[in-house]
Scaffold this active site. Structure first.
Site, short mmCIF file in Angstrom:
data_model
loop_
_atom_site.label_atom_id
_atom_site.label_comp_id
_atom_site.label_asym_id
_atom_site.label_seq_id
_atom_site.Cartn_x
_atom_site.Cartn_y
_atom_site.Cartn_z
N TYR A 141 95.51 13.32 -36.25
CA TYR A 141 94.58 12.62 -36.71
C TYR A 141 93.06 12.60 -36.25
O TYR A 141 93.49 11.37 -35.41
CB TYR A 141 95.16 11.81 -37.75
CG TYR A 141 94.83 10.78 -38.98
CD1 TYR A 141 94.36 12.09 -40.07
CD2 TYR A 141 94.50 9.46 -38.75
CE1 TYR A 141 93.69 10.98 -41.03
CE2 TYR A 141 93.47 9.18 -39.65
CZ TYR A 141 93.34 9.34 -40.76
OH TYR A 141 92.57 8.89 -42.07
N ASP A 236 90.03 11.92 -28.69
CA ASP A 236 89.87 11.27 -29.71
C ASP A 236 90.83 10.33 -28.81
O ASP A 236 91.65 10.08 -29.43
CB ASP A 236 90.50 12.05 -30.99
CG ASP A 236 90.92 10.93 -32.16
OD1 ASP A 236 90.46 9.13 -31.61
OD2 ASP A 236 90.95 11.51 -33.31
N LYS A 264 89.45 1.62 -33.60
CA LYS A 264 89.93 0.31 -33.44
C LYS A 264 90.16 -0.81 -32.47
O LYS A 264 89.32 -1.91 -32.68
CB LYS A 264 91.30 1.27 -33.00
CG LYS A 264 91.58 1.86 -34.46
CD LYS A 264 93.31 2.32 -34.32
CE LYS A 264 93.07 2.23 -36.20
NZ LYS A 264 94.10 4.24 -36.08
C1 LIG Z 1 92.81 5.51 -36.64
C2 LIG Z 1 92.67 7.45 -36.10
C3 LIG Z 1 90.94 7.56 -36.61
C4 LIG Z 1 90.74 7.01 -37.62
O1 LIG Z 1 90.02 6.02 -37.71
P1 LIG Z 1 89.24 5.04 -39.70
O2 LIG Z 1 88.80 3.37 -38.35
O3 LIG Z 1 91.03 4.84 -39.47
O4 LIG Z 1 88.40 5.79 -39.82
C5 LIG Z 1 90.64 8.68 -35.76
N1 LIG Z 1 91.30 9.07 -34.94
C6 LIG Z 1 92.46 8.63 -34.15
C7 LIG Z 1 93.58 8.84 -33.14
C8 LIG Z 1 93.37 7.32 -34.84
O5 LIG Z 1 94.18 6.58 -34.59
#
Ligand SMILES: *Cc1c(COP(=O)(O)O)cnc(C)c1O
Length: 428
Positions: A141, A236, A264
Site C-alpha cells: 500500500y 516506501d 507517519k
Molecule cells: C500509511 C502509508 C502510506 C500512506 O500514508 P498516508 O499519510 O496515510 O497518506 C503510504 N505508504 C505506506 C507504506 C503506508 O503505511
C-alpha cells in the site's frame, strides 16, 4: 452524548461514520470506539474505558500519546503562528536530521501525507526516466493516489485492474503488480519488460497486508533489476522510517534506493510526509525543474516542530534496542500463549511492528496472508477489546509498540492477551 449517539450522528455526516475506512471496524464488527484522550501507552474512550493502545494512530506515535517533550516544542512553536506559507528555520532543522539519518536522502521535499509523497515520487520518476510504467507488489500500500490503487492479484503479474471505483483503467494500465518476496517473478518480469519501467516501488518490510518480512535476496534483486534496466527504486518507508531503527529499513538492510518516501513517525502525530533521494533526480522538482508539485501547508512549522522533537528524542542511545526487547517479549509471549492453547497463529515481527496471523502457514506474501482465518481474528479482536486491549481493527494491519510500553505494560498486556485468546478458543 454517549459513544452510541456520537457514532450514529457521525454515520449521518461522514461516509461510514469515519474519516478513513479502517476506523469503521467493518472487518471486526462492533461499534468503533470514540476516543476522548491518549496518554503514554493508554487510550481512553468517552465512556472512560482505558485500553493499552497497540494501534498508536496506525504507526506515527512511537513515543506514545501526548509525549511531553513533543507537546512542549509544538506548543511553543504554535504560539508564534500556525503557518506562514514561507520558509522557516524548523523546516531546515527537520530536513537536516532526515537527510543525515537516511542514507538515500540527499535532498528532500516536505508534503502533508504519505499518499502525497508516493504520488509525487511517481510523477518525478516518470519525468526523470521518460517512461510511464510502475511496478508494485501485491499487498503493498502506497497511499490512495489513482496509479497505485491496483488490485493485487495473487499468482503471476496482474495488469491494471483498479481496486477502487472511480479509477480509470487508462490510469492503471501502466501499473503492474507482482507477488511480494517472489524474486524469480521479479527477475523474470524485468528481463522481459524492464526497459519500459519508470520505477519499482516497495515497502522494504511490508506493513499493509499485515507485517511481512522480506527475503534478503528479494531486496537485493529489487536493487539489481532496477539498476540494470535504468528504472528507479522507490523505498516506501512511510511505516518503517524511524520505526525499525533510527533512519529506517534501508539502514538495517543496506538498501540504496533512488527515492525514499517518509511519513507517519517523522510528523510525530501531525500530518507530514516527505519524498527525497538522489540530488540529480530531485533537482527536477519545481521550481528547479519541470516536475510540478506544491502544497499550501507543506512544511508548516507546527508539524515540523512535532517531527523534530520526536526525532530528537529517538536519538537517545539504546532506545531502539529497548523497543526491540519489549517487542520480542510481547511477540514471543503471544506465540507461547497461542501454542499452549492449540490456536493456529503465525507471528511476523520486525522490531516494534508485528502481526499475528490466525493461520497455520507461514505468511510471506499477500496470498498466504489471505489464507488467515479472519473470522477468528474478529472474535479475538472483540475479546481483546473487552479485556482492555486496543488492537488494529483488521487482520491485515500492523500492531505497534511505543517507548511507553515498558515491562509493566507488556506483562499486563500479556495477561490480557491470554484471557482474550482463551475466550477466542472457546468460540473457535
Ligand atoms: C500509511 C502509508 C502510506 C500512506 O500514508 P498516508 O499519510 O496515510 O497518506 C503510504 N505508504 C505506506 C507504506 C503506508 O503505511
Amino acid at each position: 452524548m454517549n459513544s452510541e449517539e456520537i457514532y450514529r450522528k457521525a454515520c449521518g455526516m461522514f461516509p461510514g461514520g469515519v474519516s478513513s475506512p479502517v476506523r469503521a471496524y467493518k472487518a471486526v464488527g462492533g461499534h468503533p470506539p470514540v476516543i476522548r484522550q491518549g496518554k503514554g501507552p493508554f487510550i481512553t474512550d468517552i465512556e472512560g474505558r482505558e485500553y493499552i493502545d497497540f494501534v498508536l494512530s496506525f504507526g506515527p506515535l512511537i513515543l506514545g500519546h501526548a509525549d511531553p517533550d513533543v507537546l512542549a516544542h509544538l506548543t511553543e512553536t504554535a504560539t508564534k503562528g500556525l503557518s506562514f506559507g514561507a520558509l522557516s528555520e524548523v523546516e531546515i532543522q527537520l530536513g537536516e536530521l532526515l537527510t543525515r539519518a537516511v542514507p538515500g536522502l540527499e535532498r528532500i521535499r516536505f508534503v502533508n501525507s504519505g499518499t502525497e509523497a508516493a504520488m509525487s515520487a511517481l510523477r518525478l520518476a516518470r519525468a526523470f526516466t521518460g517512461r510511464t510504467r510502475i511496478v508494485k507488489f501485491s499487498g503493498g500500500y502506497h497511499g490512495h493516489s489513482d496509479s497505485l490503487l491496483v488490485k493485487a492479484g495473487s499468482g503471476g503479474a496482474t495488469f491494471g485492474i483498479p481496486t477502487s471505483a472511480g479509477v480509470p483503467e487508462s490510469v492503471v494500465k501502466d501499473t503492474i503488480s507482482l507477488p511480494y518476496n517472489d524474486t524469480e517473478a521479479l527477475k523474470d518480469f524485468f528481463s522481459r519488460e524492464g526497459k519500459t519501467v519508470a520505477a519499482l516501488i516497495l515497502e522494504p518490510v511490508a506493513g499493509n497486508m499485515g507485517v511481512v518480512l522480506p527475503d534478503e535476496e528479494f531486496l537485493i534483486a529489487a536493487r539489481n533489476v532496477t539498476d540494470e534496466n535504468g528504472a528507479l527504486l522507490i523505498a516506501d518507508e512511510v511505516i518503517t522510517g524511524f520505526r525499525l531503527t533510527y533512519g529506517g529499513a534501508q539502514v538495517l538492510f543496506g538498501l540504496e534506493p533512488d527515492l525514499t518516501l517518509l511519513g507517519k513517525i517523522i510528523g510525530g502525530g501531525m500530518p507530514v510526509g516527505a519524498y527525497g533521494g538522489r540530488a540529480d533526480i530531485m533537482k527536477m522538482v519545481a521550481p528547479e525543474g519541470p516536475v510540478y508539485q506544491a502544497g499550501t501547508l507543506s512544511g508548516n512549522p507546527v508539524a515540523m516542530a512535532a517531527g523534530l522533537a520526536t526525532l530528537n528524542k529517538l536519538r537517545t542511545p539504546g532506545l531502539y534496542s529497548l523497543l526491540e526487547e519489549k517487542s520480542r517479549i510481547l511477540g514471543d509471549g503471544i506465540v507461547s500463549i497461542a501454542r499452549s492453547l492449540g490456536l493456529p497463529l503465525k507471528v511476523n515481527r520486525m522490531g516494534s511492528m508485528m502481526t499475528f496471523f490466525f493461520s497455520n502457514k507461514p505468511v510471506r506474501d499477500l496470498e498466504s496472508a489471505e489464507h488467515s482465518d479472519t473470522r477468528l481474528f474478529s472474535i479475538f479482536h472483540q475479546e481483546a477489546r473487552k479485556e482492555g486491549l486496543l488492537l488494529p481493527p483488521s487482520q491485515f494491519e500492523a500492531l505497534f509498540l511505543s517507548t511507553c510500553h515498558d515491562d509493566k505494560i507488556v506483562n499486563l498486556a500479556l495477561e490480557r492477551f491470554k484471557k482474550a485468546f482463551e475466550s477466542t478458543r472457546s468460540q473457535a
